[in-house]
Each structure stands twice: as C-alpha cells, then as structure tokens.
Design a protein around this motif. Sequence first.
Motif, PDB file in Angstrom:
ATOM      1  N   GLU A   1       0.850  -1.183   0.000  1.00 31.76           N
ATOM      2  CA  GLU A   1       0.000   0.000   0.000  1.00 31.76           C
ATOM      3  C   GLU A   1       0.891   1.239   0.000  1.00 31.76           C
ATOM      4  OE1 GLU A   1      -2.222   0.265   3.607  1.00 31.76           O
ATOM      5  OE2 GLU A   1      -0.753  -0.957   4.683  1.00 31.76           O
ATOM      6  N   THR A   2       0.307   2.350  -0.353  1.00 31.20           N
ATOM      7  CA  THR A   2       1.051   3.615  -0.384  1.00 31.20           C
ATOM      8  C   THR A   2       0.749   4.398   0.898  1.00 31.20           C
ATOM      9  OG1 THR A   2       0.910   3.687  -2.794  1.00 31.20           O
ATOM     10  CG2 THR A   2       1.424   5.742  -1.666  1.00 31.20           C
ATOM     11  N   PHE A   3       1.818   4.832   1.579  1.00 31.59           N
ATOM     12  CA  PHE A   3       1.627   5.577   2.832  1.00 31.59           C
ATOM     13  C   PHE A   3       2.779   6.556   3.012  1.00 31.59           C
ATOM     14  CE2 PHE A   3       4.028   1.777   3.774  1.00 31.59           C
ATOM     15  CZ  PHE A   3       5.038   2.212   4.622  1.00 31.59           C
ATOM     16  N   ASP A   4       2.599   7.458   3.954  1.00 34.99           N
ATOM     17  CA  ASP A   4       3.605   8.492   4.251  1.00 34.99           C
ATOM     18  C   ASP A   4       4.572   7.951   5.294  1.00 34.99           C
ATOM     19  OD1 ASP A   4       5.083  10.743   4.723  1.00 34.99           O
ATOM     20  OD2 ASP A   4       3.472  11.861   5.706  1.00 34.99           O
ATOM     21  N   ILE A   5       5.817   7.732   4.903  1.00 35.77           N
ATOM     22  CA  ILE A   5       6.820   7.181   5.823  1.00 35.77           C
ATOM     23  C   ILE A   5       7.149   8.176   6.938  1.00 35.77           C
ATOM     24  CG2 ILE A   5       8.773   7.997   4.434  1.00 35.77           C
ATOM     25  CD1 ILE A   5       8.549   4.685   6.414  1.00 35.77           C
ATOM     26  N   MET A   6       7.025   9.499   6.634  1.00 40.19           N
ATOM     27  CA  MET A   6       7.307  10.515   7.663  1.00 40.19           C
ATOM     28  C   MET A   6       6.316  10.385   8.820  1.00 40.19           C
ATOM     29  SD  MET A   6       9.846  12.586   6.690  1.00 40.19           S
ATOM     30  CE  MET A   6       9.530  14.205   7.339  1.00 40.19           C
ATOM     31  N   ALA A   7       5.055  10.202   8.477  1.00 48.98           N
ATOM     32  CA  ALA A   7       4.039  10.065   9.520  1.00 48.98           C
ATOM     33  C   ALA A   7       4.269   8.800  10.332  1.00 48.98           C
ATOM     34  CB  ALA A   7       2.647  10.044   8.885  1.00 48.98           C
TER      35      ALA A   7
ATOM     36  N   PRO B   1      13.681  13.630  10.786  1.00 49.17           N
ATOM     37  CA  PRO B   1      13.814  14.383   9.524  1.00 49.17           C
ATOM     38  C   PRO B   1      12.672  15.374   9.378  1.00 49.17           C
ATOM     39  CG  PRO B   1      12.964  12.189   9.098  1.00 49.17           C
ATOM     40  CD  PRO B   1      13.325  12.218  10.554  1.00 49.17           C
ATOM     41  N   GLU B   2      12.975  16.478   8.751  1.00 52.28           N
ATOM     42  CA  GLU B   2      11.958  17.496   8.511  1.00 52.28           C
ATOM     43  C   GLU B   2      11.653  17.576   7.023  1.00 52.28           C
ATOM     44  OE1 GLU B   2      13.321  21.154  10.130  1.00 52.28           O
ATOM     45  OE2 GLU B   2      13.302  20.451  12.219  1.00 52.28           O
ATOM     46  N   GLY B   3      10.464  18.076   6.705  1.00 54.83           N
ATOM     47  CA  GLY B   3      10.102  18.222   5.301  1.00 54.83           C
ATOM     48  C   GLY B   3       8.690  17.749   5.039  1.00 54.83           C
TER      49      GLY B   3
ATOM     50  N   GLN C   1      19.261   9.564  15.849  1.00 52.86           N
ATOM     51  CA  GLN C   1      18.891  10.404  14.714  1.00 52.86           C
ATOM     52  C   GLN C   1      18.317   9.534  13.603  1.00 52.86           C
ATOM     53  OE1 GLN C   1      21.978  12.990  13.319  1.00 52.86           O
ATOM     54  NE2 GLN C   1      20.729  13.814  11.638  1.00 52.86           N
ATOM     55  N   VAL C   2      17.102   9.908  13.148  1.00 50.22           N
ATOM     56  CA  VAL C   2      16.459   9.229  12.015  1.00 50.22           C
ATOM     57  C   VAL C   2      16.552  10.154  10.803  1.00 50.22           C
ATOM     58  CG1 VAL C   2      14.358   8.177  11.132  1.00 50.22           C
ATOM     59  CG2 VAL C   2      14.886   8.049  13.584  1.00 50.22           C
ATOM     60  N   SER C   3      17.096   9.660   9.687  1.00 50.27           N
ATOM     61  CA  SER C   3      17.268  10.483   8.486  1.00 50.27           C
ATOM     62  C   SER C   3      16.813   9.710   7.248  1.00 50.27           C
ATOM     63  CB  SER C   3      18.729  10.922   8.328  1.00 50.27           C
ATOM     64  OG  SER C   3      19.578   9.790   8.196  1.00 50.27           O
ATOM     65  N   LEU C   4      16.531  10.483   6.166  1.00 53.96           N
ATOM     66  CA  LEU C   4      16.082   9.905   4.905  1.00 53.96           C
ATOM     67  C   LEU C   4      17.030  10.312   3.779  1.00 53.96           C
ATOM     68  CD1 LEU C   4      12.232  10.631   5.093  1.00 53.96           C
ATOM     69  CD2 LEU C   4      13.457   8.581   5.851  1.00 53.96           C
TER      70      LEU C   4
END
Length: 508
Positions: free
Chosen positions: A348-354, A377-379, A413-416
Amino acid sequence: MKHSIHIRFTLIFTTIIAATIAACLFANEFFLEDYYLSNKQKVLMSAYEDMNEFLTGSGKEDEADNMRQLLQELRESSSISVLIIDKQWDALYYSDPDVMGMLNKLRRYIFTEGKDGFSGAWIQEKKYESDSYSIMLTMDQAINASYMDSWGFFDDGSLFLMSLPVESIRESVSISNKFYLLVGVTAILLSGALMLYMTRKLTRPIQELSAISEQMANLNFQVRYQSESQDEVGILGNNMNHLSDALQKAIGELQEANETLKKDIEEKTQIDDMRKEFLSNVSHELKTPIAIIQGYAEGLKDCINEDEESRDYYCDVIMDEAHKMNQMVQKLLNLNQLEFGDALTEMETFDIMALIRGVVHASEILVKQKEGSILLPEGEPVCVRADEFMIEEVLKNYLSNAIHHLDGEKRIQVSLERMEKRLKVNVFNTGSQIPPEDLDKVWIKFFKVDKARTREYGGSGIGLSIVKAIMDNHQQSCGVENKEDGVEFWFTLELAGEEPAVDPFCPD
C-alpha cells in the motif's frame, strides 16, 4: 599399433578396392560376351529398319543415292556388309566387293532354313527371328571367324543379307581379364600404400586429441589442441578446447561451492549453538516470569492480602509478566511466518514521515528514561509503497535496538536519503561500535553481540532477524555500518512517485 585406426582404414579400403576389382572380373567373364552380342544384334535390327524405310519410300528421285549413302555409313560406322537382290537374284545394292561370296552365304541361309546348322566347318545359332527376317550367329571354323548375319525380306519383296563380323569375344574376354587382373593388383598395391600414408596423416590429429583427452582425464586443463583446420577433426579439437575451459571453470565453481558449503556448515553449527543458547536463555527468561506468575497467583488464591490495592498489584504483576512472554512468543511466530513465506504482504502507499513520527512518539518515554534525545527528519510527506504494518515493525526494532545500546551523547537520529526510485531510511545511535567481524552476523537468528547486556533488557536476538526477513519479503535491502561515534542501521523502500505538496496523506 595392433588396433591403430589408420591400419584398419587401410585394410577396409584396400578390401573394398579388391572386392570391386573381383566383381568387375566376374562380370567381365560371365556377362561381357552376352552384352557384346546383344549390342551387335541391336545394330543389325536398327539397320534393317533404316533400309526398309528407304526401300518402301518409292517415288523419291534420290532413293538410290540415299540408299548408297546409308550402306556406306553402315560399313564405315559398324563394319556391316550389305547385299540386296531382287526376286531374280540380281544385285540391286551392295557394299562389299565380294558380291558372289555374300550371295552364296545368302543361298546357304535360305536353302538350309529349318535344318540343324550348316554341315562342315559352319556352325550357326539363331539369335532372333521375326516374320520378315532372322539374325544368326555363325562361326566359320576353317578361318576361325565369327559373324552375326541378318537375312530375310524387305516390305518391297527384295531379299537381303547383312553380315557383321564378330571378334572372338571369348579370347577378347580372356585377354581383357588378364590385363584387368594385372592392373587391379597394381592398383591394390598402390592404393594400399597411398591409403596407409593418407590415413596416417589423417589420424595423426586424432592421436593428438587422444593424448589431450588423457591429460584432461588427469585434470590437466592447460593442454590445447593447436590447429587451424576447419574440418571435422579441427572442429572436434576446438570443442575439446572449449570443453577443457568449461571443465576448468566448473571445477573452479565446485571448489568455490565446496568452500561455501564449508562456510554454510560452519554457520549451521554456529546457528545450532546459538539456538541451544537461545533455548537456554528463553528457558531462563520464562522461568522467572512463570515463577512470579505462579507465586502471585497462589498468593491471590490463598488470600494473603485481603485489601483491594494489594490484589490489584498482584494482578498487574501477573499481567505484565504474561505480556512479556506473549511478546516473545509472538516474535518467534512472526519470524517463522516471514521465513517460510506464510506472511501476507499487503502493498500500500503511505507516508513514511508520519509512520516514523508515530513510532518515535510511542518510544519517547523509553528515550527519556535513558536521558537521551531523538532527532527526526523534517520536510514534506514522503510516499512509499510497502506493507505499512511490517515497516512499522522494522522501525520499532531499529529504535528499540538504538535505545537499548544508547551511550555517549545519548543521541538517536532518524534520516532519509533519496536514491533514484528508492528511499533509504537511516537510524543512528551514539554508543559502542559493533566489532567488524560481527557486522554480518547481527542478522542471524539468536545472535547477540553483547550477551550480558542483551540479557539485562530481555533481548532475545531475533529482532534484527525479523527485520532482515521483512526486507527480503519486500525485495529490498537492509544493513548496518559503524560510524565514528556510534552505529547506523538502514533499510530501503520503493518510492511511490510524486508526493503531494500540501496534502499529508498518500492515497493509493
């Protein structure tokens, strides 16, 4: 050599040549005479048809000239002597100056018809007979001469005699056979010697290939067939060179496979050892909560504490210990389903940031207990395509692992990172590095880098194994790297395409 192929080839071809010559001698001896006489008979029959056609074609002014020309052609081409007479025995046409001799011979045929041959030195044998003419084979023993004569009537009523001298066929056959035998023996000897030389030259490359195959049988694959010929032997040599290369490559691959198998065996041994250790740890971990549950349950049953607050406390302890055991069992079940392909992956498609914010928010209390901090991460939202529930499990395992090994600055720290059509999610924590020799082992079931420390927080050594199984199930990658002041775990996901600029949701 006794069984040399060039000797056998020479014997075979020499035998074939000898058999061919013998067959020719046999045919020459028994069939040549009949063939020769049959051919002469056909010549006489054809001559009769030609002359009869000229004589019956009355009204032609040039009949006499044509007839004389035909008789001359028959005498020159086939040595046929012709005498044609009318009913009064006057000669009309003739091609032999000895007209009287031919006339007497014609009388003999006419007046001895139906009798058993001529008397004296004449012997006759009838070869063909029709209503108009006969063909006789006659031998004059006085002069040892044979003739094939044809006599009879043309359609215009004239008489004729055609005489064709026949050589002594039997004597000719005998001489021919002797000469043929001499030539045949010479041909057999010469062809045998030539065949021996040629077959030796032809079989030399085969002997070379035999030597090469013997070297290959001894696992020497460096030998090569050196020849530029494009015939079957050259093609065979090139194929043997390719076979040698293929065998060398295959043996090399087998050796590599053998080394891999040894490593797999060693790894299996390690896994068995770790499984035994895991069972021991699980037994130890379960033994304590089971004992606690049993003790508190017995206390409730015996009514040790009658006040409600104490009873609630006993029940909370029992539920907490049961929850821990349930989590351990559930992890084992999940890992088993993932490894055996029984787990259903719902893409499924979802927002990884959320998703990251939700997992981090649920873990904040644990971070605070460790007096640490988490950087996110911000954005804008980043849409990915995967099984959201499984990816949440990956993030929980990474964060749990980071929290339990948090040290030093106590920073997580979590980063993308975007990589073409993929997204790389990194989870870094400060603290002790993983020994380099153990970096590839952290994904193995039941493996623990620091057994004492893992036992302190109740780790089972299967969290990262679950991560690896989930990423394999998604056909994505995961890994771990030592950084200067800590350790970073990562995994990749498939990007779902262009993300919405304002809408924080990612609908399918």
